[in-house]
Design a protein around this motif. Structure first.
Motif, PDB file in Angstrom:
ATOM      1  N   VAL A 167       0.859  -1.185   0.000  1.00 52.85           N
ATOM      2  CA  VAL A 167       0.000   0.000   0.000  1.00 52.85           C
ATOM      3  C   VAL A 167       0.892   1.232   0.000  1.00 52.85           C
ATOM      4  O   VAL A 167       1.751   1.389   0.873  1.00 52.85           O
ATOM      5  N   GLY A 168       0.697   2.092  -0.983  1.00 51.87           N
ATOM      6  CA  GLY A 168       1.451   3.337  -1.058  1.00 51.87           C
ATOM      7  C   GLY A 168       0.575   4.515  -0.690  1.00 51.87           C
ATOM      8  O   GLY A 168      -0.582   4.598  -1.112  1.00 51.87           O
ATOM      9  N   SER A 169       1.126   5.418   0.122  1.00 51.62           N
ATOM     10  CA  SER A 169       0.435   6.656   0.473  1.00 51.62           C
ATOM     11  C   SER A 169       1.504   7.728   0.582  1.00 51.62           C
ATOM     12  O   SER A 169       1.898   8.137   1.668  1.00 51.62           O
ATOM     13  N   TRP A 170       1.988   8.140  -0.573  1.00 54.73           N
ATOM     14  CA  TRP A 170       3.095   9.094  -0.610  1.00 54.73           C
ATOM     15  C   TRP A 170       2.562  10.473  -0.282  1.00 54.73           C
ATOM     16  O   TRP A 170       1.691  10.999  -0.994  1.00 54.73           O
ATOM     17  N   CYS A 171       3.081  11.052   0.758  1.00 54.23           N
ATOM     18  CA  CYS A 171       2.543  12.311   1.282  1.00 54.23           C
ATOM     19  C   CYS A 171       2.630  13.433   0.248  1.00 54.23           C
ATOM     20  O   CYS A 171       3.712  13.892  -0.105  1.00 54.23           O
ATOM     21  N   GLY A 172       1.474  13.826  -0.260  1.00 50.96           N
ATOM     22  CA  GLY A 172       1.413  14.969  -1.169  1.00 50.96           C
ATOM     23  C   GLY A 172       1.672  14.667  -2.625  1.00 50.96           C
ATOM     24  O   GLY A 172       1.702  15.585  -3.451  1.00 50.96           O
ATOM     25  N   LYS A 173       1.875  13.404  -2.997  1.00 54.38           N
ATOM     26  CA  LYS A 173       2.052  13.094  -4.419  1.00 54.38           C
ATOM     27  C   LYS A 173       1.467  11.725  -4.730  1.00 54.38           C
ATOM     28  O   LYS A 173       1.248  10.901  -3.839  1.00 54.38           O
ATOM     29  N   LYS A 174       1.221  11.488  -6.010  1.00 55.35           N
ATOM     30  CA  LYS A 174       0.540  10.273  -6.446  1.00 55.35           C
ATOM     31  C   LYS A 174       1.459   9.058  -6.364  1.00 55.35           C
ATOM     32  O   LYS A 174       2.616   9.105  -6.776  1.00 55.35           O
ATOM     33  N   PHE A 175       0.938   7.988  -5.828  1.00 52.37           N
ATOM     34  CA  PHE A 175       1.653   6.709  -5.765  1.00 52.37           C
ATOM     35  C   PHE A 175       1.821   6.147  -7.173  1.00 52.37           C
ATOM     36  O   PHE A 175       0.901   6.176  -7.986  1.00 52.37           O
ATOM     37  N   GLN A 176       3.019   5.619  -7.464  1.00 50.32           N
ATOM     38  CA  GLN A 176       3.313   5.069  -8.796  1.00 50.32           C
ATOM     39  C   GLN A 176       3.662   3.584  -8.663  1.00 50.32           C
ATOM     40  O   GLN A 176       4.822   3.226  -8.457  1.00 50.32           O
ATOM     41  N   PRO A 177       2.671   2.696  -8.790  1.00 48.69           N
ATOM     42  CA  PRO A 177       2.935   1.269  -8.603  1.00 48.69           C
ATOM     43  C   PRO A 177       3.949   0.708  -9.588  1.00 48.69           C
ATOM     44  O   PRO A 177       4.734  -0.174  -9.228  1.00 48.69           O
ATOM     45  N   GLY A 178       3.958   1.209 -10.824  1.00 47.12           N
ATOM     46  CA  GLY A 178       4.923   0.723 -11.807  1.00 47.12           C
ATOM     47  C   GLY A 178       6.351   1.019 -11.400  1.00 47.12           C
ATOM     48  O   GLY A 178       7.251   0.179 -11.582  1.00 47.12           O
ATOM     49  N   LYS A 179       6.566   2.167 -10.832  1.00 43.68           N
ATOM     50  CA  LYS A 179       7.895   2.556 -10.359  1.00 43.68           C
ATOM     51  C   LYS A 179       8.334   1.665  -9.201  1.00 43.68           C
ATOM     52  O   LYS A 179       9.500   1.267  -9.111  1.00 43.68           O
ATOM     53  N   VAL A 180       7.396   1.343  -8.329  1.00 46.33           N
ATOM     54  CA  VAL A 180       7.706   0.476  -7.190  1.00 46.33           C
ATOM     55  C   VAL A 180       8.035  -0.940  -7.670  1.00 46.33           C
ATOM     56  O   VAL A 180       9.014  -1.554  -7.241  1.00 46.33           O
ATOM     57  N   ALA A 181       7.214  -1.448  -8.581  1.00 45.52           N
ATOM     58  CA  ALA A 181       7.408  -2.810  -9.083  1.00 45.52           C
ATOM     59  C   ALA A 181       8.741  -2.976  -9.797  1.00 45.52           C
ATOM     60  O   ALA A 181       9.294  -4.081  -9.853  1.00 45.52           O
ATOM     61  N   ALA A 182       9.267  -1.863 -10.354  1.00 42.97           N
ATOM     62  CA  ALA A 182      10.515  -1.925 -11.118  1.00 42.97           C
ATOM     63  C   ALA A 182      11.769  -1.843 -10.250  1.00 42.97           C
ATOM     64  O   ALA A 182      12.886  -1.936 -10.775  1.00 42.97           O
ATOM     65  N   ARG A 183      11.622  -1.708  -8.956  1.00 47.02           N
ATOM     66  CA  ARG A 183      12.802  -1.655  -8.090  1.00 47.02           C
ATOM     67  C   ARG A 183      13.570  -2.978  -8.174  1.00 47.02           C
ATOM     68  O   ARG A 183      12.957  -4.039  -8.288  1.00 47.02           O
ATOM     69  N   PRO A 184      14.892  -2.910  -8.127  1.00 46.17           N
ATOM     70  CA  PRO A 184      15.705  -4.118  -8.284  1.00 46.17           C
ATOM     71  C   PRO A 184      15.323  -5.217  -7.300  1.00 46.17           C
ATOM     72  O   PRO A 184      15.297  -4.999  -6.086  1.00 46.17           O
ATOM     73  N   LYS A 195      -4.961   7.559  -0.571  1.00 42.77           N
ATOM     74  CA  LYS A 195      -4.550   8.959  -0.566  1.00 42.77           C
ATOM     75  C   LYS A 195      -4.102   9.378   0.840  1.00 42.77           C
ATOM     76  O   LYS A 195      -4.731   9.035   1.843  1.00 42.77           O
ATOM     77  N   SER A 196      -3.019  10.141   0.898  1.00 45.49           N
ATOM     78  CA  SER A 196      -2.422  10.483   2.187  1.00 45.49           C
ATOM     79  C   SER A 196      -3.365  11.211   3.150  1.00 45.49           C
ATOM     80  O   SER A 196      -3.287  10.959   4.367  1.00 45.49           O
ATOM     81  N   PRO A 197      -4.284  12.088   2.689  1.00 46.29           N
ATOM     82  CA  PRO A 197      -5.174  12.729   3.664  1.00 46.29           C
ATOM     83  C   PRO A 197      -6.076  11.746   4.409  1.00 46.29           C
ATOM     84  O   PRO A 197      -6.591  12.072   5.484  1.00 46.29           O
ATOM     85  N   LEU A 198      -6.267  10.552   3.849  1.00 47.43           N
ATOM     86  CA  LEU A 198      -7.138   9.569   4.484  1.00 47.43           C
ATOM     87  C   LEU A 198      -6.455   8.766   5.582  1.00 47.43           C
ATOM     88  O   LEU A 198      -7.127   8.188   6.430  1.00 47.43           O
ATOM     89  N   ILE A 199      -5.125   8.714   5.568  1.00 48.83           N
ATOM     90  CA  ILE A 199      -4.447   7.741   6.432  1.00 48.83           C
ATOM     91  C   ILE A 199      -3.213   8.289   7.156  1.00 48.83           C
ATOM     92  O   ILE A 199      -2.860   7.822   8.226  1.00 48.83           O
ATOM     93  N   LEU A 200      -2.564   9.303   6.599  1.00 44.64           N
ATOM     94  CA  LEU A 200      -1.291   9.746   7.165  1.00 44.64           C
ATOM     95  C   LEU A 200      -1.425  10.836   8.219  1.00 44.64           C
ATOM     96  O   LEU A 200      -0.415  11.277   8.770  1.00 44.64           O
TER      97      LEU A 200
END
Length: 264
Positions: A199-216, A233-238
């Motif tokens: 689960v991604g909730s990057w504070c103030g910016k959109k989570f990019q699952p493709g970028k995460v999946a591409a990590r080595p 979305k970060s306002p809901l959880i952070l």
């Protein structure tokens, strides 16, 4: 009667005061406030999270300012030097959020309403936990609140993951109050702990699952292999306020429930 002219440096006191019907006391809010939406239209925005327009706040003649955590210590100190009364809360757990609602309610003479609402929120969490207890298996969950560097979730998030039916893969990190203590020095730690859900909730910016999946090496993670990368979305959880105990935990529960259904 309590304070009559309140400036809220973060969203959670604003959302709480509106929910208690005490919004007329608010004279200034954080620019990051999104809940409730009407607050952005009605109230002047006088702060970010790590900075504030001190001059603009003083013009509002507040008799009370509410902030959160050590990150706002410098703002608080500056306002105190100008003779303003400041409350910096530092709650970081589900119980802490509920107690915060009760204390804030008491400060504005709405103690009974705040106590009743806190009880309602608690019962809502208990209902979600009871539903989650019927799941045949609990998924391992990696919650990421920032990507560069990767920072994993904080205490109340880990608690909400458990309530929603999952298990946070970094419980020892979640117990740390400061973000710098929750930085993953080696992102391969996530690979080793093999989460079923990310689960991604990057504070103030959109989570990019493709970028995460591409990590080595992350292609070996069950969550990446199965396409279980989700955003809340970060306002809901952070923010440690009502949103996390309502829409935030419900979003987590929905993700866990769908994961379970796909494996039934």
């Amino acid at each position: 009667m309590g304070p009559r002219r309140i400036v809220c440096l973060t969203e959670e006191p604003t959302e709480t005061l509106y929910a208690l019907g005490e919004q007329d006391r608010i004279v200034g809010i954080s620019g990051f406030t999104v809940r409730p939406a009407i607050a952005r239209k009605e109230k002047p925005k006088v702060s970010a999270f790590t900075s504030a327009k001190i001059g603009e706040i003083l013009k509002l003649r507040p008799d009370f300012v509410i902030g959160f955590s050590d990150i706002q210590a410098d703002i608080a100190a500056e306002l105190v030097r100008h003779g303003i009364e400041v409350w910096i809360s530092n709650h970081r757990s589900v119980d802490g959020i509920l107690d915060y609602i009760r204390r804030l309610g008491a400060l504005v003479g709405a103690g009974e309403r705040a106590n009743a609402w806190a009880g309602e929120l608690r019962r809502g969490l208990e209902t979600i936990a009871a539903e989650a207890a019927t799941l045949p298996r609990r998924p391992r969950v990696y919650f990421e609140e920032w990507d560069e560097p990767p920072i994993t979730g904080i205490a109340w998030v880990a608690e909400l993951v458990r309530i929603a039916g999952g298990d946070d893969i970094f419980p020892e990190r979640a117990a740390e109050p400061l973000a710098k203590q929750r930085i993953l020095e080696d992102p391969r730690e996530v690979v080793a702990r093999a989460p079923d859900i990310i689960v991604g909730s990057w504070c103030g910016k959109k989570f990019q699952p493709g970028k995460v999946a591409a990590r080595p090496g992350w292609d070996a993670i069950p969550a990446v292999r199965d396409g279980e990368l989700h955003e809340i979305k970060s306002p809901l959880i952070l923010q440690p306020g009502p949103a996390a105990l309502t829409d935030g935990v419900r979003a987590l529960a929905a993700i866990v429930q769908r994961w379970a259904e796909r494996r039934s």
